[in-house]
Scaffold this motif. Structure first.
Motif, short mmCIF file in Angstrom:
data_model
loop_
_atom_site.label_atom_id
_atom_site.label_comp_id
_atom_site.label_asym_id
_atom_site.label_seq_id
_atom_site.Cartn_x
_atom_site.Cartn_y
_atom_site.Cartn_z
N ILE A 497 -50.35 -2.48 39.51
CA ILE A 497 -50.76 -1.92 38.22
C ILE A 497 -49.54 -1.72 37.32
CG2 ILE A 497 -51.79 0.10 37.07
CD1 ILE A 497 -53.38 0.58 39.68
N GLY A 498 -48.44 -1.21 37.91
CA GLY A 498 -47.22 -0.96 37.13
C GLY A 498 -46.66 -2.22 36.52
N ASP A 499 -46.81 -3.35 37.20
CA ASP A 499 -46.33 -4.62 36.66
C ASP A 499 -47.08 -5.04 35.40
OD1 ASP A 499 -44.48 -4.78 38.64
OD2 ASP A 499 -45.55 -6.25 39.86
N ARG A 500 -48.23 -4.44 35.16
CA ARG A 500 -49.01 -4.73 33.93
C ARG A 500 -48.71 -3.69 32.85
NH1 ARG A 500 -53.20 -8.20 35.31
NH2 ARG A 500 -52.64 -9.24 37.25
N ASN A 501 -47.57 -3.02 32.96
CA ASN A 501 -47.16 -2.00 31.98
C ASN A 501 -48.16 -0.87 31.89
OD1 ASN A 501 -44.80 -3.44 31.18
ND2 ASN A 501 -46.11 -4.82 29.99
N LYS A 502 -48.85 -0.61 32.98
CA LYS A 502 -49.80 0.50 33.07
C LYS A 502 -50.85 0.46 31.96
CE LYS A 502 -46.71 3.60 35.55
NZ LYS A 502 -45.54 2.72 35.62
N GLN A 503 -51.18 -0.74 31.53
CA GLN A 503 -52.26 -0.89 30.54
C GLN A 503 -53.62 -1.09 31.19
OE1 GLN A 503 -51.87 -0.49 27.09
NE2 GLN A 503 -49.96 0.31 27.96
N GLY A 504 -53.62 -1.20 32.51
CA GLY A 504 -54.86 -1.43 33.22
C GLY A 504 -55.14 -2.91 33.39
N LEU A 505 -56.03 -3.22 34.32
CA LEU A 505 -56.39 -4.60 34.60
C LEU A 505 -57.67 -4.96 33.85
CD1 LEU A 505 -55.90 -4.64 38.49
CD2 LEU A 505 -54.18 -4.95 36.69
N PRO A 506 -57.85 -6.25 33.54
CA PRO A 506 -59.12 -6.65 32.92
C PRO A 506 -60.28 -6.47 33.90
CG PRO A 506 -57.82 -8.58 33.54
CD PRO A 506 -56.93 -7.38 33.73
#
Length: 748
Positions: A497-506
């Motif tokens: 999740i952190g690798d996605r800049n904590k924007q959440g997953l689709p």
């Protein structure tokens, strides 16, 4: 002349009265002529009680034919009158078995102590049978330890107030204590010595687990508990019961003619409302082995003990084992009760043999042991570690290049906690990379490691790939340390999740992850296990570069059989554990579903929903978003009064304490409530709007929120189950089109 220590002219002695009941009292007295302490049963002067006392004297006279020491029965020394009261004289014994059990750590005894106690009581039944007597009220309170300080332990059977000759039993005679009497007694069949064997079987279970197997306030509840664990008595037994129709409905056209009445049917007929009073719930007697191992740790003879119990608790009295057969059972032959040596590395099913000294898991003892670096939020209780080529511990003395168990070379350190470390190692014999959980050699940690091995052994029944759980490949010793071998996985979900800049997953990624972890819970439930610490750090991505993504559940250090959960057990991680755990209710698989709901929210938003540093703040956050748990849930909580104030005169009986009230009611905590949330919702429905603003509108968002609301039901009994989750429309992409995402330009 007898003087009781309870007389007014003697110093107060809380132990002077040894017992009391409808008959009167049992007192510790001093014979002033011999200066010997004795036990006196003082019967009330009521005519019916006097009559019962005379019958008991008759029974005791018959038992004079037996050597009380050789027969393991209390020595009776006659009777006398005190005015209109009949007083029976007995030898003074030390402590009843119920108190003896509760004085022990974990409130249960090791197999090495259960065996002689069970053997002596079986001997007592054998001697009673030799003179045609049935005790008819065998229970821990009617078994006395002669002297708790002597070894080997010796016990004696007491209280023959309900005993009778087997030849004098009439159909419909009701005797015994609810929770210990045999099915044939409750059903009103003529009974014989076999009812004592049933009761002894239940006593034996209580010795080994510390808990009664079938506690109940009424016969209906006890019969229900028996049926839920062992099935119902066969029709030919039910056909003969005087009281069978009180509890069963007959249908002669069915193959099984008798059907046990539902709670509603019984309540309608009698006005009695069934109560759940069990501390342990088994779906079969074989599960006793699992309970005993979990409460005390593995011990030699546990499986043989369970096989014996099954014969002692046969539902048909004619099939029940006899005293002489019990004493010939392999359980009483130590040579046949061997455990497996753990000194060598093995991968087959072992029987581990350490005795956990404290199996009450504490949240503060649980440390993250994910298999890769974890970027953790500041409010988490875990120790942050990253994969590192160098690491040194004073206790473990491990560095890169260290060799574990002869051929596992340490390459990096993946996680650290109170238990020890998790290391990436290379198997020098196969060149395969593996994850090794290296436990410290501290005795408490070693005991917990053996419990974890027991849990992992139960999970061997599952296919780890099909069940989405980490593959365990056995254990080995490295000196005094126990090392657990696992497949090496890629990255924990926190990092993913952190690798996605904590924007959440689709939603397209949330769906398969949520589906796979739900599948893992479904498989755990199939073997009766609760994970008890589900969170992003305990979910691993198998390979982040592969598509579709695959995840697995790891870390079973706090897992336990659902049937072994006790009220007040505290497990899990603050911010993810279910309300019933916080409140001290007995929890089950539903607690994992709550945790998964919070993990799912974190997947979709990139941040935890209820992050907190303590229980009070966590409950406050839940209540501010979802409201407080219903009163009937709060009523049963061991810890409810820590957080709520009760007022029976209000429509809502419980009120959550203010910060000032909580701080004042828990002295010494120095609690200061902290606001640690990244997102503050006034209702769960607002999740949809939040997700749209963080990632934009996506198909399935509304269905996702509807699913989350069912996963986060405050009442565990109302929470959605794994099978229901997988049938939810959120997992049917075609159905998602019926619920298009909301246009964010539309005003709210």
């Amino acid at each position: 002349m007898m003087t009781c220590q309870c007389q007014n002219n003697c110093p107060p002695d809380p132990k002077a009265f040894l017992g009391e009941g409808g008959f009167g009292i049992v007192a510790k007295c001093r014979d002033t002529m011999t200066n010997r302490a004795v036990a006196i049963k003082v019967n009330k002067s009521r005519p019916d009680i006097l009559q019962q006392a005379k019958l008991e004297i008759f029974i005791l006279e018959q038992l004079r034919r037996l050597d009380s020491d050789a027969a393991n029965i209390v020595q009776w020394n006659g009777f006398f009158h005190d005015g209109e009261r009949v007083c029976l004289k007995f030898e003074l014994l030390d402590q009843c078995l119920r108190d003896y059990i509760w004085d022990r750590k974990n409130h249960c005894l090791p197999i090495s102590e259960v065996r002689p106690i069970l053997g002596q009581l079986t001997n007592a039944l054998s001697h009673l049978g030799s003179v045609g007597m049935v005790h008819a009220d065998l229970k821990p309170g009617n078994i006395m330890v002669v002297n708790r300080h002597e070894s080997p332990i010796k016990v004696k059977l007491i209280d023959f107030g309900l005993a009778c000759p087997a030849s004098a039993v009439m159909p419909g005679d009701r005797v015994g204590t609810v929770g210990y009497c045999a099915p044939e007694v409750m059903l009103g069949l003529p009974y014989n010595e076999a009812i004592d064997m049933w009761s002894l079987g239940l006593v034996a279970v209580e010795l080994a687990t510390g808990l009664p197997l079938y506690p109940g306030n009424e016969d209906y509840d006890v019969l229900k508990f028996i049926i839920e664990t062992q099935g119902q008595p066969p029709d030919h037994v039910l056909d003969s019961g005087v009281y069978t129709e009180d509890y069963f409905i007959e249908d002669k056209d069915k193959q099984q003619r008798w059907t046990f009445k539902t709670d509603q049917q019984f309540q309608y007929e009698t006005g009695y409302e069934s109560l759940e009073t069990r501390c342990i719930k088994l779906t079969r007697l074989d599960d006793l082995e699992q309970i005993i191992m979990f409460r005390r740790g593995p011990e030699a003879g546990q499986r043989l003990f369970v096989s014996l119990i099954k014969q002692m608790l046969a539902l048909d009295a004619h099939q029940r084992i006899t005293p002489s057969e019990v004493l010939r059972h392999p359980f009483f032959s130590p040579k046949s009760s061997l455990c497996i040596d753990m000194s060598a590395e093995i991968s087959q099913n072992p029987v581990v043999f350490q005795h956990p000294s404290n199996l009450e898991s504490k949240r503060s003892q649980k440390i993250n042991c994910s298999f890769q670096n974890s970027v953790e939020f500041s409010q988490q209780v875990f120790v942050h570690t990253s994969a590192s080529p160098s690491f040194s511990s004073d206790e473990l003395e491990l560095v890169k290049g260290s060799i574990l168990g002869k051929h596992y070379k340490v390459e990096a350190f993946l996680g650290e906690g109170g238990f020890g470390i998790v290391a990436k190692c290379r198997d020098t014999t196969t060149n395969q990379a593996v994850a090794i959980k290296v436990n410290k050699s501290d005795p408490d940690i070693l005991q917990q490691a053996h419990v974890e091995i027991f849990i992992l052994e139960q999970l061997r029944r599952l296919d780890p790939d099909a069940a989405n759980i980490v593959q365990w490949n056995g254990f080995f010793h490295d000196g005094q340390r126990v090392c657990l071998k696992f497949e090496l996985l890629d990255q924990c979900l926190w990092d993913y999740i952190g690798d996605r800049n904590k924007q959440g997953l689709p939603i397209s990624e949330v769906r398969p992850i949520l589906g796979q972890i739900t599948n893992a819970l479904s498989h755990l439930g199939s073997v009766g296990m609760v994970h008890a610490d589900l969170k992003p750090g305990n979910i691993m991505v198998v390979n982040r570069h592969e598509s579709p993504i695959k995840v697995k559940l790891i870390d079973f250090g706090l897992a336990c059989p659902a049937s072994a959960v006790m009220p007040g057990d505290f497990v899990g991680t603050v911010g993810y554990c279910a309300p019933e755990v916080m409140l001290g209710l007995p929890y089950n698989e539903a607690s994992d579903m709550w945790s998964l709901g919070l993990v799912a929210v974190e997947l979709a938003t990139g941040v935890p929903l209820y992050p907190s540093e303590n229980d009070y703040d966590y409950l406050k956050f839940i209540i501010e978003t979802q409201g407080q748990p219903p009163d009937h849930v709060l009523d049963s909580g061991v810890y409810t009064e820590n957080y709520f104030i009760g007022d029976k005169y209000k429509q809502q009986r419980w009120t959550f304490k203010t910060e000032e009230q909580y701080k004042g009611s828990v002295p010494g905590t120095g609690h200061e409530s902290l606001e640690t949330r990244y997102i503050i919702l006034t209702r769960l429905d607002d999740l949809e709007q939040l997700m749209m603003f963080r990632r934009g509108p996506e198909a399935g968002q509304r269905l996702f929120v509807s699913l989350i609301k069912q996963m986060l039901a405050l009442d565990a009994h109302q929470r959605i189950t794994p099978s229901q989750v997988l049938r939810h429309p959120f997992f049917s992409p075609g159905l998602s089109k019926r619920f298009p995402c909301i246009n964010i330009e539309r005003p709210y």
